[in-house]
Design an enzyme around this catalytic site. Structure first.
Site, PDB file in Angstrom:
ATOM      1  N   TYR A 110       1.041  -1.247  -0.064  1.00 34.03           N
ATOM      2  CA  TYR A 110      -0.074   0.019  -0.041  1.00 34.03           C
ATOM      3  C   TYR A 110       0.902   1.166   0.409  1.00 34.03           C
ATOM      4  CZ  TYR A 110      -2.938   4.093   1.201  1.00 34.03           C
ATOM      5  OH  TYR A 110      -4.053   4.692   1.377  1.00 34.03           O
TER       6      TYR A 110
ATOM      7  N   GLU B 130      -3.852   7.427  -3.748  1.00 36.97           N
ATOM      8  CA  GLU B 130      -3.570   5.777  -3.134  1.00 36.97           C
ATOM      9  C   GLU B 130      -3.579   5.308  -4.291  1.00 36.97           C
ATOM     10  OE1 GLU B 130      -6.329   4.068   0.659  1.00 36.97           O
ATOM     11  OE2 GLU B 130      -7.023   4.459  -1.516  1.00 36.97           O
TER      12      GLU B 130
END
Lengths: 390, 292
Positions: free
Chosen positions: A109, A197
């Site tokens: 991530y 993101e």
């Protein structure tokens, strides 16, 4: 302002941030053509809507042959996708992203946000890719690493290396990801983003890092200097009433109750909703008319609130500082006359030019319910709804 | 006594000759605020509302001794105006401008490091010490001198709280709206520290809302450092998650952001929590009375 995944990936390409080969398609035929042009044996077809949770809702499908690409695209385009982020109404899928599929070795991530605690652009990374980062942060906080960027000098290489090493990378991989972070930071800063993101960032079996899913949102206050980002706005993804309201410089958010609210100031608007619910009612909307509310603006606010068929009473709560009660009162009178309003209207005015405002309302001969303070207003509005229901 | 501004403050307006600044400068002067001039680049040397206009803040400070500035400059130029005020040595900078890009404020906050300036806002109704000095857009006539230090994110909800306190016979030492943006000049703690050190302030009312952890951080600070009663209201109990409620900062992005979660946490920390928006005045009154 949010944009689609395919738009974010095009932006990433322009910053040389590696993403899978792929293109957007508006029909099954187009999707097939895209897949034929892409090299490879497997493809992924992804519904393009501004909401997460697509995978579990059937909005991301793998295709092992070209026929399946066309079939999946045909199935998705025109369907209403309901994910845990869209609400029950779901979102209409108008286009899909067709990409080459990759064999994945590992998932990570990566995110960039403007962190309130540090008041700086902050990098967030985790070795737990593909998962909801808020959940990871809540359950395994040690697995989430953060690095705030000093705006005077920008993201430094050592910070990028620290992040890369922190998610367990070694050797050449550290340099590869550090380079990617630097480009991502530059994109974020140049484009006035609020959030970026990459979830997941993947390491493919052949050793490349790719942004498999990508999401960005941008600062509405900075759009005046970001024309190419402004062009990416998709009005179909927004509530048409909220778009209309923002065109009139009103801030409107639809809720599911039956007491329509017209208030000045965001804080007072929330407090008014809270007071309505305290007296057993349910607000139909949030609406902030802002400062300098002209009679036309008040009339537009009435029109937008009353378009909601659930509204059984309207509560106007204005505490005039920069506003003036006489202008507000003129707007109320004009709206009640022009719109032939049938539901009860509760009015609470306070602040600048209150006396003149009350005179205008009382002199108009129109029917309305006057309230003297917040609790009085909320209670009268809730009772008006009860009266209308019985 | 009071905090941030008083009858001796020398106030300038940046963007002085604009429509809003002119209106609010006149209102401030009517109340007795010591407005000593203003800044509009390119109009230096002229007179506006009977006060001198300067090209730069540095010059305004040098000539008038100004120590407080109200910024009414449009969003694209506001960050520059704030930094100009910081550099010129202005002590209290009140940024009325709404809609400044967030990344501009990130840079401003970095620039402010090492300087003593207190930045209030952006997107604020401003600061008022009743009957002494008004630097903002609030209706001055509702504020009365008294012992409650008021600090809020919102402007109009601040007025609402004042009206409810008036009904209970409670006035304010100073009222500060810190603004609703996610990256803003000063936080609740900065203002509470001022109130703690101010002899005229008997109790502090904090008006917060959903989003972020500022209110809880402030209560944690108060538990350690404040001897005066702290009363708090959190707006947005009925706000749906994930939606931005007008203020860019007012968005529920996690469980701890909700109004109920914040209220629970504040209660645990010994804060007098207002349960219903209509009971702000009553809750302040009972907190103050219970102390005697």
């Amino acid at each position: 302002m949010d944009i689609h995944e395919y738009q974010t990936k095009e932006l990433f390409r322009s910053y040389d941030i590696p993403v899978p080969d792929g293109r957007v398609a508006h029909s099954g035929k187009q999707a097939l053509a895209v897949a034929e042009e892409l090299n490879g044996e497997r493809w992924v077809v992804k519904a393009q809507i501004h909401a997460g949770g697509r995978g579990k809702a059937g909005g991301v499908l793998m295709a092992d042959n070209l026929e399946a690409v066309e079939q999946h695209a045909d199935k998705m385009i025109g369907m209403t996708l309901v994910t845990k982020q869209t609400g029950e109404a779901g979102r209409l899928v108008q286009r899909v992203l067709v990409e080459q599929a990759h064999a994945i070795a590992q998932e990570f991530y990566l995110g960039l946000v403007i962190d309130r605690a540090t008041q700086r652009i902050t990098l967030i990374a985790s070795a737990s890719g593909g998962m909801n980062i808020e959940e990871v942060a809540a359950t395994n906080p040690q697995k989430v690493i953060r690095e705030a960027v000093d705006p005077a000098v920008g993201l430094q290489d050592f910070q990028s290396r620290k992040i890369a090493a922190g998610i367990g990378l070694t050797g050449k991989q550290i340099g590869q990801v550090a380079k990617m972070l630097k480009k991502l930071y530059r994109c974020f800063r140049d484009k006035d983003a609020l959030m970026a993101e990459i979830n997941p960032l993947v390491l493919t079996k052949d050793g490349q890092f790719l942004a498999l899913d990508a999401k960005m949102s941008f600062d509405g206050n900075a759009l005046y200097r970001q024309p190419e980002i402004t062009d990416l706005r998709d009005f179909d993804e927004e509530d048409p009433k909220e778009v209309e309201a923002s065109g009139h410089d009103l801030n409107y958010i639809a809720l599911d109750g039956n007491v329509g609210c017209i208030v000045n100031g965001a804080g007072l608007a929330m407090a008014t909703m809270d007071a309505i619910s305290h007296y057993g009612g349910r607000p139909a909307n949030f609406l902030d008319v802002g400062g300098g509310a002209s009679p036309e603006k008040i009339a537009n606010a009435f029109r937008i609130v009353l378009e909601d068929p659930n509204v059984m009473a309207v509560l106007i709560n204005i505490y005039a500082g920069i506003n003036r009660c006489d202008w507000i009162a003129n707007g109320i009178v004009q709206a009640i006359r022009d719109l032939a309003i049938e539901v009860p209207v509760v009015v609470r005015l306070a602040g600048t030019n209150l006396e003149q405002g009350l005179q205008i309302l009382q002199g108009s001969g129109l029917e309305y319910i006057q309230a003297d303070h917040l609790s009085d207003a909320a209670e009268k509005a809730v009772n008006a709804v009860k009266g209308a229901e019985s | 006594m009071s905090v941030l501004v008083n009858k001796d403050s020398k106030v300038i307006f940046q963007g002085f000759t604009g429509q809003h600044a002119s209106f609010h400068a006149e209102e401030a002067m009517k109340m007795g605020t010591n407005v000593v001039g203003g800044v509009t680049p390119g109009k230096g040397g002229s007179t506006h509302l009977g006060k001198p206009v300067f090209d730069t803040v540095a010059e305004a400070v040098r000539v008038t001794g100004a120590d407080v500035s109200a910024i009414f400059v449009p969003p694209p130029f506001a960050a520059d105006a704030i930094m100009e005020a910081i550099e010129a040595g202005i002590r209290v900078i009140v940024v009325i401008t709404d809609g400044i890009p967030v990344q501009d404020m990130v840079r401003v906050k970095r620039y402010a490091l090492g300087h003593q300036a207190i930045i209030v806002g952006p997107n604020t109704a401003g600061v008022i010490t009743p009957a002494e000095c008004k630097v903002g857009i609030m209706p001055a006539h509702i504020y009365r001198p008294g012992g409650i230090g008021l600090v809020s994110r919102s402007g109009t909800l601040n007025y609402e709280a004042v009206e409810q306190m008036n009904a209970e016979g409670l006035g304010q030492s100073t009222s500060v709206s810190i603004g609703g943006d996610p990256v803003n000049g000063c936080d609740f703690i900065t203002i509470m520290e001022e109130f703690q050190n101010d002899s005229a302030t008997e109790a502090v009312l904090m008006i917060g809302e959903i989003g972020g952890s500022q209110e809880v951080d402030a209560a944690l600070w108060a538990q350690q450092h404040m001897t005066k009663p702290l009363i708090a209201f959190i707006a947005g109990a009925t706000a749906p998650p994930g939606r931005r409620m007008g203020h860019a900062g007012a968005i529920i992005s996690g469980e701890s952001d909700t109004a109920h979660a914040k209220m629970r946490r504040l209660e645990e920390l010994g804060v007098h929590v207002v349960k219903n928006a209509a009971d702000i005045g009553k809750t302040v009154k009972s907190a103050v009375d219970s102390r005697i």
